[in-house]
Design a protein around this motif. Structure first.
Motif, PDB file in Angstrom:
ATOM      1  N   ASP A  40       0.830  -1.213   0.000  1.00  0.00           N
ATOM      2  CA  ASP A  40       0.000   0.000   0.000  1.00  0.00           C
ATOM      3  C   ASP A  40       0.861   1.258   0.000  1.00  0.00           C
ATOM      4  N   GLN A  41       1.926   1.246   0.782  1.00  0.00           N
ATOM      5  CA  GLN A  41       2.813   2.407   0.844  1.00  0.00           C
ATOM      6  C   GLN A  41       3.535   2.616  -0.484  1.00  0.00           C
ATOM      7  N   TYR A  42       3.956   1.519  -1.101  1.00  0.00           N
ATOM      8  CA  TYR A  42       4.658   1.627  -2.381  1.00  0.00           C
ATOM      9  C   TYR A  42       3.732   2.165  -3.469  1.00  0.00           C
ATOM     10  N   LYS A  43       2.496   1.699  -3.489  1.00  0.00           N
ATOM     11  CA  LYS A  43       1.556   2.161  -4.509  1.00  0.00           C
ATOM     12  C   LYS A  43       1.272   3.656  -4.403  1.00  0.00           C
ATOM     13  N   GLN A  44       1.387   4.195  -3.190  1.00  0.00           N
ATOM     14  CA  GLN A  44       1.143   5.624  -3.005  1.00  0.00           C
ATOM     15  C   GLN A  44       2.186   6.488  -3.716  1.00  0.00           C
ATOM     16  N   LEU A  45       3.359   5.898  -4.010  1.00  0.00           N
ATOM     17  CA  LEU A  45       4.384   6.645  -4.731  1.00  0.00           C
ATOM     18  C   LEU A  45       3.892   7.124  -6.093  1.00  0.00           C
ATOM     19  N   ALA A  46       2.979   6.362  -6.680  1.00  0.00           N
ATOM     20  CA  ALA A  46       2.486   6.722  -8.017  1.00  0.00           C
ATOM     21  C   ALA A  46       1.884   8.119  -8.023  1.00  0.00           C
ATOM     22  N   GLY A  47       1.273   8.522  -6.902  1.00  0.00           N
ATOM     23  CA  GLY A  47       0.674   9.850  -6.829  1.00  0.00           C
ATOM     24  C   GLY A  47       1.687  10.980  -6.839  1.00  0.00           C
ATOM     25  N   LYS A  48       2.969  10.634  -6.642  1.00  0.00           N
ATOM     26  CA  LYS A  48       4.046  11.632  -6.645  1.00  0.00           C
ATOM     27  C   LYS A  48       4.916  11.549  -7.894  1.00  0.00           C
ATOM     28  N   PHE A  49       4.617  10.577  -8.744  1.00  0.00           N
ATOM     29  CA  PHE A  49       5.486  10.340  -9.905  1.00  0.00           C
ATOM     30  C   PHE A  49       5.091  11.269 -11.040  1.00  0.00           C
ATOM     31  N   ASN A  50       5.932  12.262 -11.313  1.00  0.00           N
ATOM     32  CA  ASN A  50       5.612  13.289 -12.318  1.00  0.00           C
ATOM     33  C   ASN A  50       6.877  13.602 -13.109  1.00  0.00           C
ATOM     34  N   PRO A  51       7.286  12.715 -14.007  1.00  0.00           N
ATOM     35  CA  PRO A  51       8.574  12.840 -14.695  1.00  0.00           C
ATOM     36  C   PRO A  51       8.567  13.880 -15.823  1.00  0.00           C
ATOM     37  N   VAL A  52       8.479  15.141 -15.442  1.00  0.00           N
ATOM     38  CA  VAL A  52       8.321  16.230 -16.411  1.00  0.00           C
ATOM     39  C   VAL A  52       9.558  16.435 -17.280  1.00  0.00           C
ATOM     40  N   ASN A  53      10.702  15.874 -16.869  1.00  0.00           N
ATOM     41  CA  ASN A  53      11.931  16.051 -17.652  1.00  0.00           C
ATOM     42  C   ASN A  53      12.231  14.862 -18.564  1.00  0.00           C
ATOM     43  N   PHE A  54      11.269  13.961 -18.686  1.00  0.00           N
ATOM     44  CA  PHE A  54      11.456  12.856 -19.633  1.00  0.00           C
ATOM     45  C   PHE A  54      11.413  13.391 -21.052  1.00  0.00           C
ATOM     46  N   ASP A  55      12.411  13.032 -21.855  1.00  0.00           N
ATOM     47  CA  ASP A  55      12.505  13.484 -23.238  1.00  0.00           C
ATOM     48  C   ASP A  55      12.886  12.291 -24.105  1.00  0.00           C
ATOM     49  N   ALA A  56      11.914  11.736 -24.782  1.00  0.00           N
ATOM     50  CA  ALA A  56      12.144  10.528 -25.583  1.00  0.00           C
ATOM     51  C   ALA A  56      13.156  10.780 -26.692  1.00  0.00           C
ATOM     52  N   HIS A  57      13.073  11.943 -27.326  1.00  0.00           N
ATOM     53  CA  HIS A  57      14.000  12.248 -28.417  1.00  0.00           C
ATOM     54  C   HIS A  57      15.434  12.401 -27.910  1.00  0.00           C
ATOM     55  N   GLU A  58      15.579  12.925 -26.688  1.00  0.00           N
ATOM     56  CA  GLU A  58      16.914  13.056 -26.108  1.00  0.00           C
ATOM     57  C   GLU A  58      17.504  11.687 -25.812  1.00  0.00           C
ATOM     58  N   ILE A  59      16.712  10.770 -25.296  1.00  0.00           N
ATOM     59  CA  ILE A  59      17.201   9.420 -25.032  1.00  0.00           C
ATOM     60  C   ILE A  59      17.582   8.720 -26.333  1.00  0.00           C
ATOM     61  N   ALA A  60      16.755   8.852 -27.350  1.00  0.00           N
ATOM     62  CA  ALA A  60      17.076   8.254 -28.648  1.00  0.00           C
ATOM     63  C   ALA A  60      18.360   8.864 -29.213  1.00  0.00           C
ATOM     64  N   ARG A  61      18.535  10.174 -29.023  1.00  0.00           N
ATOM     65  CA  ARG A  61      19.761  10.830 -29.503  1.00  0.00           C
ATOM     66  C   ARG A  61      20.995  10.266 -28.798  1.00  0.00           C
ATOM     67  N   ILE A  62      20.909  10.106 -27.473  1.00  0.00           N
ATOM     68  CA  ILE A  62      22.046   9.571 -26.721  1.00  0.00           C
ATOM     69  C   ILE A  62      22.396   8.168 -27.209  1.00  0.00           C
ATOM     70  N   ALA A  63      21.380   7.329 -27.392  1.00  0.00           N
ATOM     71  CA  ALA A  63      21.623   5.968 -27.867  1.00  0.00           C
ATOM     72  C   ALA A  63      22.269   5.971 -29.247  1.00  0.00           C
ATOM     73  N   LYS A  64      21.761   6.813 -30.123  1.00  0.00           N
ATOM     74  CA  LYS A  64      22.284   6.868 -31.485  1.00  0.00           C
ATOM     75  C   LYS A  64      23.721   7.382 -31.503  1.00  0.00           C
ATOM     76  N   GLU A  65      23.988   8.430 -30.717  1.00  0.00           N
ATOM     77  CA  GLU A  65      25.342   8.977 -30.674  1.00  0.00           C
ATOM     78  C   GLU A  65      26.309   8.019 -29.978  1.00  0.00           C
ATOM     79  N   ALA A  66      25.788   7.156 -29.124  1.00  0.00           N
ATOM     80  CA  ALA A  66      26.633   6.139 -28.498  1.00  0.00           C
ATOM     81  C   ALA A  66      27.005   5.029 -29.477  1.00  0.00           C
TER      82      ALA A  66
END
Length: 592
Positions: free
Chosen positions: A94-120
């Motif tokens: 129950d305590q772990y599930k409550q974390l979902a209410g705080k999960f707000n990954p506003v800095n997720f950038d799919a294109h940035e991750i794809a760029r890093i993978a490609k440049e790697a």
């Protein structure tokens, strides 16, 4: 080439020449021509990104990333994705599930991750759709414990990442924990009763959640390169068969990881963080991480350097496999800056020398060499020199095939390399200084298929470490040993042990340059141990040294090889707590 009986792979090579960044790059492209593989996902056949791309990105990201291994002000050291488990913080469901209410990954950038993978230099990305905690990082209809329905962010990052990968020409795939589910009734290591108090079985979990979710991730995100199942445990075979059938039905091009269980995967997956020391047959991958934890851990700043990344990548390709290297984004979705830096710096090298990594095969020496490693394409060898010889001689032991030409890559217009016979060896004449900061490359073109005697050979320039893994044993045991330094941080060796009955480890060693060599042993054990090292029919030395629990290297003494040729070297533990002795390696350093 890597092969697997379940897969028939047609090889399509795109003829392309990328814009050059320098005259050296132009020279290399001209030299290698259209054989450089520049695969994009839309041009690849089934398994080709895995089989020829040889390099991929793994991503562990979930609710656990929000914690970063800190719970109620206390830091838990180990792999972050297990933070909920009783072996770490033991967070109630129950305590772990409550974390979902705080999960707000506003800095997720799919294109940035794809760029890093490609440049790697990576060819596809595999990301956690659901880890053992049961939280779906996509919009699942099978369970409302997912990133869209249970968090304030309300977005499906997998839609964005799948699209970004397609745009970048990268393959895309999912990790899915099919057996373990710590929050769903009936899941492996999960609650045994449902919310009404009724007994839940594994079949309840499988029918209500697992199978529907695998159907979702293979039907709602476009073409999938790979589905990476994990920790099958004692999951009955018929469940795994159903999952594999769903993947192959919905995604005919997709591969299934070796950790599906019961031998039903399309290829072999080695242990976590395991890079093999000898060539491995068939299709296989090594999974590794950029620091010590798979998921983000706030304290973990032990990043692999670009040179270490390249060493492990080339070792996997040189042993005949594929390397998948992990990053752990923070809870806000951002990628740790040092992870990005080390990946992109290694990727700059891969872009300069793509022919070393892509569509290449295992080294004919079947193991690392003292100065570095080797990959192969048909009759061409790529010598990847990590430790440049200052003597001006780089030795290739027991290469029986004639050399047609040799060239030092990465310099203006290339630079021809001369060579000469040295007994049964080849000595390449090289400049006294390495042309590359990370790894220098010499391309050797042979007149026919490479033929090599893979016997361990002592390099005349530098120390040669010979692992116990390659030893023959008499009255002793040789086996793999694995342990965790921190929780989930796996280390391992193949060691020789059980030496208390006069047992010995022995190797056939080829010596080009006779003379004195300093001998050191890497071992663990209890107290002070006396070790003996002997040449069959020749000199024997022995010495007492203290032991360690984690395989330190200790000097034994000098030993003499009177002439060039083959020798049989043996190691015994003679006195002390011999039953505790565990031998990892012997090392020879020329004394001149």
């Amino acid at each position: 080439m890597k092969r697997h009986v379940k897969i028939c792979i047609c090889f399509i090579i795109m003829i392309a020449c990328a814009p050059s960044l320098s005259r050296a790059q132009e020279s290399m492209d001209k030299l290698w021509g259209d054989a450089v593989v520049k695969l994009r996902v839309e041009d690849a056949t089934r398994g080709q990104l895995f089989n020829e791309g040889n390099y991929a990105m793994f991503i562990h990201w979930g609710l656990y990333s929000l914690l970063g291994n800190e719970v109620d002000g206390k830091t838990y050291y180990g792999i972050g994705e297990w933070i909920m488990n009783k072996n770490m913080a033991g967070i109630p469901i129950d305590q772990y599930k409550q974390l979902a209410g705080k999960f707000n990954p506003v800095n997720f950038d799919a294109h940035e991750i794809a760029r890093i993978a490609k440049e790697a230099g990576m060819k596809y990305i595999v990301i956690t759709a659901k880890h053992h905690d049961g939280f779906a990082m996509y919009h699942s209809k099978a369970c409302d414990f997912n990133i869209v329905d249970a968090t304030p962010w309300k977005k499906d990052p997998m839609k964005e990442l799948a699209a970004a990968c397609r745009e970048a020409g990268l393959g895309f795939g999912f990790y899915y924990s099919h057996n373990q589910d710590w929050t769903f009734p009936g899941g492996g290591n999960g609650p045994g009763k449902d919310e009404e108090g009724n007994r839940a079985t594994f079949d309840d979990y499988f029918v209500k959640k697992c199978l529907p979710q695998v159907n979702e991730i293979t039907t709602e995100y476009g073409p999938i390169e790979l589905v990476w199942f994990d920790t099958p445990g004692k999951m009955p075979k018929h469940y795994v068969e159903q999952l594999v059938e769903v993947v192959h039905k919905n995604q005919p091009r997709a591969l299934v990881s070796g950790r599906a269980g019961h031998g039903l995967g399309d290829y072999q997956t080695l242990g976590d963080m395991e890079v093999p020391r000898h060539n491995v047959e068939g299709m296989w991958e090594s999974v590794d991480t950029t620091n010590d934890s798979w998921a983000y851990a706030w304290y973990d700043e032990y990043w692999k350097s670009p040179k270490e990344i390249l060493s492990r990548l080339i070792a996997c390709v040189g042993r005949g496999g594929t390397y998948m290297l992990n990053i752990g984004p923070r809870g806000d979705g951002s990628v740790p800056e040092r992870a990005e830096k080390t990946l992109t710096q290694a990727g700059e090298w891969v872009r300069r020398y793509p022919q070393v990594v892509y569509n290449t095969d295992a080294s004919p020496w079947q193991h690392v060499l003292p100065w570095g490693d080797v990959t192969r394409k048909d009759n061409t060898l790529f010598l990847c020199v990590f430790d440049w010889p200052t003597s001006g001689k780089l030795y290739l032991p027991n290469l029986k095939t004639q050399i047609a030409s040799a060239e030092l890559l990465g310099v203006e217009e290339g630079e021809s390399v001369t060579w000469e016979k040295a007994g049964q060896w080849i000595a390449l004449n090289v400049p006294p200084r390495a042309p590359e900061k990370l790894v220098s490359v010499i391309q050797v073109n042979l007149e026919s298929e490479p033929e090599v005697d893979p016997v361990w050979a002592l390099d005349p320039n530098m120390a040669t470490e010979v692992l116990a893994e390659f030893a023959s044993v008499d009255n002793a045991e040789k086996s793999e040993k694995r342990w965790m330094e921190k929780f989930g941080e796996w280390k391992g060796v193949t060691h020789v042990h059980g030496l208390e009955k006069g047992g010995a480890a022995s190797w056939e060693i080829d010596v080009l340059q006779p003379g004195d060599y300093n001998v050191e042993l890497t071992y663990s054990g209890n107290g002070r141990l006396v070790w003996g090292v002997a040449i069959e029919g020749g000199q024997a030395i022995q010495n007492q040294q203290n032991s360690s629990h984690n395989y330190q290297t200790f000097p034994i003494g000098w030993i003499n090889f009177p002439k060039a040729g083959r020798y049989n070297i043996s190691v015994k533990c003679l006195e002390g707590e011999v039953e505790s002795a565990s031998l990892k390696a012997i090392e020879f350093t020329p004394m001149h």
